[in-house]
Design a protein around this motif. Structure first.
Motif: not given
Length: 185
Positions: A36-41, A44-49, A53-55, A115-118
């Motif tokens: 899903w994150l790949a579909l919305e990449a 969500l350009p700032g997500f690099d994690g 499980r935490a995410a 903060g953490a990636a999640a």
């Protein structure tokens, strides 16, 4: 397009809420979240994690709060205070710094979160929900007109009835066609 493929193209927060369908949870594990994150990449350009499980837990929490808020609005009710507090907490858990830059034709803004990636992912998704909740367009929010569909959408055209013409629109039209043919016999 089938019901096990996430529907994308609505505002990001609605795409997230729509990962819970009548058939089940489309973010059932970290692999599904990664897909899903790949579909919305692009949104969500700032997500690099990693989709760990935490995410997954953080995204599901934001989704739960957003779904309660948007579901209430779609039914003409006030969003639950607990959902609004939950979204605000997710945004505030990863504070952001706005950066402005000239891209050659216009000023572009980006937010770099701490903060953490999640936490950063949850904050970006919660911010998308907050942005839509405070946008006048939220007044147009609707639930799909197909009886067995639970998905939400913000119609660009006032006559839009279904979450997707391919997913529910065609199915409803075909069912109506068969009902008319059956009645003619």
């Amino acid at each position: 397009m089938n019901a096990t493929t996430p529907l994308v193209g609505e505002p990001l927060a609605i795409d997230l809420v729509n990962t819970v369908t009548a058939e089940g949870d489309l973010l059932e594990d970290t692999d599904a979240l990664g897909a899903w994150l790949a579909l919305e990449a692009d949104r969500l350009p700032g997500f690099d994690g990693d989709a760990d499980r935490a995410a997954l837990q953080a995204v599901r929490s934001v989704r739960e709060h957003a779904a309660a808020a948007f579901g209430a609005l779609a039914e003409g009710r006030r969003p639950p205070e607990s959902s609004l507090r939950g979204l605000a907490a997710a945004v505030n858990a990863a504070p952001g710094r706005v950066r402005l830059a000239w891209d050659g034709t216009a000023v572009a803004a980006s937010v770099r979160r701490e903060g953490a990636a999640a936490e950063r992912l949850a904050a970006d998704l919660a911010q998308a929900a907050v942005d839509l909740l405070t946008d006048p367009a939220v007044a147009k929010l609707r639930r799909c007109g197909a009886e067995d569909c639970v998905l939400l959408f913000v119609p660009a055209h006032p006559r839009r009835q279904w979450c997707s013409p391919e997913r529910c629109g065609n199915r409803v039209r075909v069912a109506r066609y068969y009902e008319r043919r059956k009645a003619e016999r």
